[in-house]
Enzyme design. Structure first.
Site, short mmCIF file in Angstrom:
data_model
loop_
_atom_site.label_atom_id
_atom_site.label_comp_id
_atom_site.label_asym_id
_atom_site.label_seq_id
_atom_site.Cartn_x
_atom_site.Cartn_y
_atom_site.Cartn_z
N LYS A 16 0.80 -1.23 0.00
CA LYS A 16 0.00 0.00 0.00
C LYS A 16 0.84 1.28 0.00
O LYS A 16 0.51 2.23 -0.71
CB LYS A 16 -0.94 0.02 1.21
CG LYS A 16 -2.19 -0.82 1.00
CD LYS A 16 -3.16 -0.61 2.13
CE LYS A 16 -2.56 -1.16 3.42
NZ LYS A 16 -3.51 -1.03 4.55
N ARG A 88 -12.04 0.77 8.04
CA ARG A 88 -11.45 -0.57 8.18
C ARG A 88 -12.51 -1.63 8.40
O ARG A 88 -12.24 -2.81 8.23
CB ARG A 88 -10.52 -0.58 9.40
CG ARG A 88 -9.12 -0.21 9.05
CD ARG A 88 -8.14 -0.84 10.00
NE ARG A 88 -6.80 -0.73 9.47
CZ ARG A 88 -5.78 -0.17 10.10
NH1 ARG A 88 -5.95 0.30 11.31
NH2 ARG A 88 -4.60 -0.11 9.53
N ARG A 123 11.90 -10.66 5.41
CA ARG A 123 12.50 -9.40 5.84
C ARG A 123 13.49 -9.68 6.98
O ARG A 123 13.25 -10.56 7.82
CB ARG A 123 11.43 -8.43 6.35
CG ARG A 123 10.49 -7.98 5.25
CD ARG A 123 9.72 -6.75 5.64
NE ARG A 123 8.78 -6.99 6.74
CZ ARG A 123 7.79 -6.15 7.06
NH1 ARG A 123 7.62 -5.04 6.37
NH2 ARG A 123 6.99 -6.43 8.07
N ARG A 156 12.06 -9.96 12.71
CA ARG A 156 11.20 -9.43 13.77
C ARG A 156 10.15 -10.48 14.14
O ARG A 156 9.70 -11.23 13.28
CB ARG A 156 10.48 -8.16 13.30
CG ARG A 156 11.41 -6.97 13.00
CD ARG A 156 10.60 -5.72 12.74
NE ARG A 156 9.43 -6.03 11.90
CZ ARG A 156 8.32 -5.31 11.84
NH1 ARG A 156 8.20 -4.23 12.56
NH2 ARG A 156 7.33 -5.65 11.05
N ARG A 167 -2.52 -12.49 11.03
CA ARG A 167 -2.86 -11.10 10.70
C ARG A 167 -3.60 -11.02 9.38
O ARG A 167 -4.56 -10.26 9.21
CB ARG A 167 -1.59 -10.24 10.61
CG ARG A 167 -1.19 -9.61 11.94
CD ARG A 167 -0.10 -8.58 11.72
NE ARG A 167 1.11 -9.19 11.20
CZ ARG A 167 2.09 -8.53 10.59
NH1 ARG A 167 1.98 -7.24 10.37
NH2 ARG A 167 3.17 -9.16 10.17
#
Ligand SMILES: [Zn+2]
Length: 226
Positions: A16, A88, A123, A156, A167
């Site tokens: 996004k 949302r 990542r 992370r 999520r």
């Protein structure tokens, strides 16, 4: 120029922020991110910001009614924007619609769970100097260690595949009714966000060209039919 009010929807990892950066100046849209708006209110110590800060200090979620009010103040005062982070939920969308704030289009960055896992779980961050890497897109020249300080890179906790999947599913269960609503209203533009960034951007630009040209040249359309 007519108003240009665009909503950007998409799960974490759908790209996004890249899309927002890529199209906002091209279409003269103010790039709004709800989380950032809240943080700015806190930093400026406005009345709203001070109330938000109290909740943050207590470690509590800012109540939804409060987000509603702030979103209304923000969106009703602007004519050209690309908003990320609001609405949302279906409840939020119905509220803002009931207040008379209407959108020109809703861009939905559609991407598979597998692709989001691939993007986010690869990542890496340096725990020492905070440099960021990506095993596929931006690998460290030092392999598992940081290029700048040689520290062993870490993932992370949030980027663990199981956490990402949770999520992703939460996002979709909350957003599905919202997507249906915007589809019924004829506002939804689905973008294939599994493509590389350039492809995603091209599709988004094409969608917005369609949205704005339809609205800006109704006379031309009418003449063609004669
Ligand atoms: Zn480092």
């Amino acid at each position: 120029m007519e108003s240009r009010k665009i909503v950007l929807l998409g799960p974490p990892g759908s790209g996004k922020s890249t899309v927002a950066e890529g199209v906002s100046s091209k279409f003269s849209l103010e790039d709004l991110y709800m989380g950032q708006v809240l943080r700015e209110q806190v930093a400026k110590e406005t009345i709203i910001g001070n109330i938000v800060k109290e909740y943050m200090l207590k470690g509590e979620l800012v109540p939804e009614d409060f987000i509603f009010g702030l979103a209304y103040l923000l969106l009703s005062s602007k004519d050209n924007f690309l908003i990320d982070g609001f609405p949302r939920t279906l409840k939020q969308a119905e509220y803002i619609d009931g207040k008379g704030v209407t959108f020109n289009a809703v861009l939905f960055l559609d991407v598979s769970e597998e692709e989001v896992v691939r993007r986010l779980s690869n990542r890496r961050v340096c725990p020492s100097c905070k440099a960021q890497y990506h095993l596929l897109f931006l690998p460290s020249k030092e392999g598992e260690n940081c290029e700048k300080c040689q520290t062993k890179l870490e993932r992370r906790a949030d980027d663990d595949p199981e956490t990402i999947k949770t999520r992703f599913r939460e996002y979709h269960s909350k957003t599905a009714p919202l997507i249906e609503l915007f589809m019924r209203k004829g506002l939804l533009y689905k973008i294939d966000a599994s493509l590389p960034p350039k492809g995603v951007l091209d599709e988004t630009v094409a969608a917005l060209n369609k949205v704005f040209s339809i609205q800006e040249s109704p006379k031309v359309e009418a003449e063609k039919e004669e």
